[in-house]
Scaffold this motif. Structure first.
Motif, mmCIF file in Angstrom:
data_model
loop_
_atom_site.group_PDB
_atom_site.id
_atom_site.type_symbol
_atom_site.label_atom_id
_atom_site.label_comp_id
_atom_site.label_asym_id
_atom_site.label_seq_id
_atom_site.Cartn_x
_atom_site.Cartn_y
_atom_site.Cartn_z
ATOM 1 N N ARG A 1 0.807 -1.223 0.000
ATOM 2 C CA ARG A 1 0.000 0.000 0.000
ATOM 3 C C ARG A 1 0.836 1.267 0.000
ATOM 4 N NH1 ARG A 1 -4.977 -0.985 4.047
ATOM 5 N NH2 ARG A 1 -3.984 0.768 5.063
ATOM 6 N N GLY A 2 2.131 1.136 0.110
ATOM 7 C CA GLY A 2 2.980 2.335 0.118
ATOM 8 C C GLY A 2 3.033 2.948 1.500
ATOM 9 N N VAL A 3 3.177 4.260 1.549
ATOM 10 C CA VAL A 3 3.278 4.957 2.828
ATOM 11 C C VAL A 3 1.928 4.947 3.533
ATOM 12 C CG1 VAL A 3 3.774 7.148 3.959
ATOM 13 C CG2 VAL A 3 5.123 6.438 1.984
ATOM 14 N N SER A 4 1.927 4.448 4.756
ATOM 15 C CA SER A 4 0.711 4.409 5.562
ATOM 16 C C SER A 4 0.956 5.176 6.858
ATOM 17 C CB SER A 4 0.306 2.965 5.873
ATOM 18 O OG SER A 4 0.036 2.257 4.684
ATOM 19 N N ALA A 5 -0.109 5.718 7.410
ATOM 20 C CA ALA A 5 0.024 6.506 8.634
ATOM 21 C C ALA A 5 -1.183 6.279 9.533
ATOM 22 C CB ALA A 5 0.155 7.994 8.307
ATOM 23 N N THR A 6 -0.934 6.373 10.837
ATOM 24 C CA THR A 6 -2.016 6.410 11.810
ATOM 25 C C THR A 6 -2.227 7.866 12.180
ATOM 26 O OG1 THR A 6 -1.421 4.245 12.712
ATOM 27 C CG2 THR A 6 -2.815 5.652 14.064
ATOM 28 N N LEU A 7 -3.419 8.362 11.913
ATOM 29 C CA LEU A 7 -3.758 9.755 12.177
ATOM 30 C C LEU A 7 -4.784 9.832 13.300
ATOM 31 C CD1 LEU A 7 -4.360 10.902 8.480
ATOM 32 C CD2 LEU A 7 -2.192 10.902 9.717
ATOM 33 N N LEU A 8 -4.849 10.997 13.921
ATOM 34 C CA LEU A 8 -5.881 11.240 14.915
ATOM 35 C C LEU A 8 -6.575 12.547 14.542
ATOM 36 C CD1 LEU A 8 -7.213 10.311 17.536
ATOM 37 C CD2 LEU A 8 -5.559 11.709 18.781
ATOM 38 N N VAL A 9 -7.869 12.448 14.225
ATOM 39 C CA VAL A 9 -8.641 13.633 13.854
ATOM 40 C C VAL A 9 -8.989 14.398 15.135
ATOM 41 C CG1 VAL A 9 -10.702 14.503 12.694
ATOM 42 C CG2 VAL A 9 -9.613 12.393 11.889
ATOM 43 N N ASP B 1 -9.625 13.082 0.380
ATOM 44 C CA ASP B 1 -9.164 14.392 0.835
ATOM 45 C C ASP B 1 -7.664 14.530 0.567
ATOM 46 O OD1 ASP B 1 -11.525 15.390 1.697
ATOM 47 O OD2 ASP B 1 -11.126 15.163 3.847
ATOM 48 N N ILE B 2 -7.226 15.744 0.357
ATOM 49 C CA ILE B 2 -5.793 16.026 0.228
ATOM 50 C C ILE B 2 -5.296 16.487 1.593
ATOM 51 C CG2 ILE B 2 -4.059 17.504 -0.856
ATOM 52 C CD1 ILE B 2 -5.906 17.671 -3.287
ATOM 53 N N ILE B 3 -4.269 15.818 2.101
ATOM 54 C CA ILE B 3 -3.751 16.182 3.407
ATOM 55 C C ILE B 3 -2.349 16.768 3.273
ATOM 56 C CG2 ILE B 3 -5.134 14.455 4.606
ATOM 57 C CD1 ILE B 3 -2.640 12.725 4.840
ATOM 58 N N THR B 4 -2.044 17.700 4.151
ATOM 59 C CA THR B 4 -0.739 18.341 4.167
ATOM 60 C C THR B 4 -0.057 18.046 5.487
ATOM 61 O OG1 THR B 4 -1.564 20.145 2.781
ATOM 62 C CG2 THR B 4 0.484 20.530 3.968
ATOM 63 N N ILE B 5 1.141 17.464 5.403
ATOM 64 C CA ILE B 5 1.932 17.162 6.590
ATOM 65 C C ILE B 5 3.308 17.783 6.377
ATOM 66 C CG2 ILE B 5 2.859 15.367 8.094
ATOM 67 C CD1 ILE B 5 0.693 13.491 6.954
ATOM 68 N N ILE C 1 2.422 16.703 0.608
ATOM 69 C CA ILE C 1 1.008 16.759 0.240
ATOM 70 C C ILE C 1 0.623 15.430 -0.398
ATOM 71 C CG2 ILE C 1 -0.734 17.924 -1.166
ATOM 72 C CD1 ILE C 1 0.976 20.428 -1.047
ATOM 73 N N GLU C 2 -0.384 14.785 0.179
ATOM 74 C CA GLU C 2 -0.811 13.478 -0.319
ATOM 75 C C GLU C 2 -2.338 13.415 -0.390
ATOM 76 O OE1 GLU C 2 1.099 11.120 -1.376
ATOM 77 O OE2 GLU C 2 3.072 11.798 -0.686
ATOM 78 N N THR C 3 -2.825 12.539 -1.255
ATOM 79 C CA THR C 3 -4.254 12.267 -1.346
ATOM 80 C C THR C 3 -4.560 10.967 -0.610
ATOM 81 O OG1 THR C 3 -4.409 13.345 -3.497
ATOM 82 C CG2 THR C 3 -6.197 11.857 -2.892
ATOM 83 N N ILE C 4 -5.604 10.971 0.175
ATOM 84 C CA ILE C 4 -5.984 9.767 0.920
ATOM 85 C C ILE C 4 -6.635 8.773 -0.036
ATOM 86 C CG2 ILE C 4 -7.402 8.840 2.779
ATOM 87 C CD1 ILE C 4 -7.223 11.545 4.142
ATOM 88 N N LYS C 5 -5.947 7.688 -0.290
ATOM 89 C CA LYS C 5 -6.490 6.668 -1.201
ATOM 90 C C LYS C 5 -7.305 5.635 -0.435
ATOM 91 C CE LYS C 5 -2.580 7.123 -4.415
ATOM 92 N NZ LYS C 5 -1.836 8.140 -3.624
ATOM 93 N N ILE C 6 -6.846 5.278 0.758
ATOM 94 C CA ILE C 6 -7.543 4.295 1.590
ATOM 95 C C ILE C 6 -7.740 4.906 2.970
ATOM 96 C CG2 ILE C 6 -7.444 2.006 2.640
ATOM 97 C CD1 ILE C 6 -5.607 1.146 0.362
ATOM 98 N N LEU C 7 -8.956 4.857 3.479
ATOM 99 C CA LEU C 7 -9.253 5.375 4.812
ATOM 100 C C LEU C 7 -9.906 4.264 5.625
ATOM 101 C CD1 LEU C 7 -9.282 7.846 6.708
ATOM 102 C CD2 LEU C 7 -11.546 8.402 5.795
ATOM 103 N N GLU C 8 -9.301 3.960 6.774
ATOM 104 C CA GLU C 8 -9.814 2.899 7.640
ATOM 105 C C GLU C 8 -9.965 3.427 9.059
ATOM 106 O OE1 GLU C 8 -7.644 -0.865 5.351
ATOM 107 O OE2 GLU C 8 -6.810 -0.071 7.229
ATOM 108 N N ASN C 9 -10.915 2.836 9.794
ATOM 109 C CA ASN C 9 -11.030 3.162 11.206
ATOM 110 C C ASN C 9 -10.032 2.324 12.000
ATOM 111 O OD1 ASN C 9 -12.149 0.576 11.450
ATOM 112 N ND2 ASN C 9 -14.249 1.326 11.583
ATOM 113 N N PHE C 10 -10.043 2.438 13.325
ATOM 114 C CA PHE C 10 -9.027 1.763 14.127
ATOM 115 C C PHE C 10 -9.150 0.243 14.080
ATOM 116 C CE2 PHE C 10 -12.533 1.606 17.026
ATOM 117 C CZ PHE C 10 -12.279 0.576 17.910
ATOM 118 N N ARG C 11 -10.292 -0.257 13.624
ATOM 119 C CA ARG C 11 -10.468 -1.706 13.480
ATOM 120 C C ARG C 11 -9.964 -2.211 12.131
ATOM 121 N NH1 ARG C 11 -15.542 -0.384 15.967
ATOM 122 N NH2 ARG C 11 -15.714 -1.264 18.067
ATOM 123 N N GLY C 12 -9.527 -1.287 11.271
ATOM 124 C CA GLY C 12 -9.070 -1.670 9.944
ATOM 125 C C GLY C 12 -10.191 -1.805 8.942
#
Length: 250
Positions: free
Chosen positions: A201-209, A218-222, A226-237
């Motif tokens: 999946r490439g670069v993955s991150a755990t984020l906290l909203v 969404d496009i996120i800036t860290i 700058i990256e586009t969110i391709k896969i979004l999962e909750n804490f259960r995956g």
């Protein structure tokens, strides 16, 4: 066309709670009780190696827990965890008392200036002595309510489940006093808890909203990235399209 006079709705959000304390005093074991999963058994040497975020439900309320490493080698990670939380839990083993990383956790919590709860764990052990631990904490200028102070304390056993519901109720009571608020109808603001590179999946991150709503695509800036969110999962995956305030996102 949006009415510029329209008020943005502010809602109460779930508390974000950081769990801190000395190594092997039961921080991850407490979370395991709520998650009903054996995370400890899969960890290297029994030490939490990264920050994890998990949601726990109690009645109709939700609490987000951040699990931080207890070993002295991870002090910077532990400090970062405290700075993004609303409430801290200081876990102290009732049979061992205040240890070096306990003192460090106290310092971090005080520097972060967030409310906290003292959790005396392992009260199921015959050698446990909660009163002695409270006295040791008093020598560190931590006065729990039963000693005339303002810091709530809860005696628990993450092994038997004793006091675990009381801990959740204490957290929610403290959160209610803090009046934590958020706005759903705006772009998400949050923090990166940890990152890794997945071979598939490439670069993955755990984020906290922390505020707003995070959506897939969404496009996120860290920093400068700058990256586009391709896969979004909750804490259960589980795959989701959006996550609101106080939610962990993978």
């Amino acid at each position: 066309m949006t009415d510029s006079t329209q008020k943005i709705e502010v809602t109460i959000r779930s508390p974000i709670v950081v769990v801190m304390g000395h190594i092997d005093h039961g921080k991850t074991t407490i979370l395991d009780w709520y998650r009903k999963a054996n995370v400890v058994g899969s960890e290297s040497g029994g030490i939490t190696q990264a920050i994890g975020a998990y949601e726990v439900e109690h009645g109709d309320k939700t609490i987000t827990f951040i699990d931080t490493p207890g070993h002295e080698a991870f002090s910077k990670i532990r400090s970062r965890g405290a700075h993004i939380a609303d409430i801290a839990i200081l876990v102290v083993a009732a049979d061992e008392g205040v240890k070096p990383q306990t003192k460090e956790a106290i310092e971090i919590i005080q520097q972060s200036n967030i409310p906290f709860i003292v959790v005396l764990n392992k009260i199921d052990k015959t050698e446990s002595n909660p009163e002695r631990v409270k006295q040791e904490l008093a020598r560190e200028n931590i006065l729990v309510e039963s000693y005339g102070g303002k810091v709530p304390s809860v005696e628990v056993s993450a092994k038997t489940g004793t006091g675990m519901d009381s801990l959740l109720e204490t957290i929610l009571l403290l959160a209610e006093l803090e009046e934590l608020k958020s706005t759903l109808e705006k772009n998400a603001i949050g923090v990166v808890l940890e990152t890794h590179r997945d071979s598939k999946r490439g670069v993955s991150a755990t984020l906290l909203v922390q505020d707003g709503t995070l959506k897939r695509h969404d496009i996120i800036t860290i920093g400068r990235n700058i990256e586009t969110i391709k896969i979004l999962e909750n804490f259960r995956g589980q795959h989701v399209d959006r996550l609101g305030p106080s939610s962990p996102a993978l």
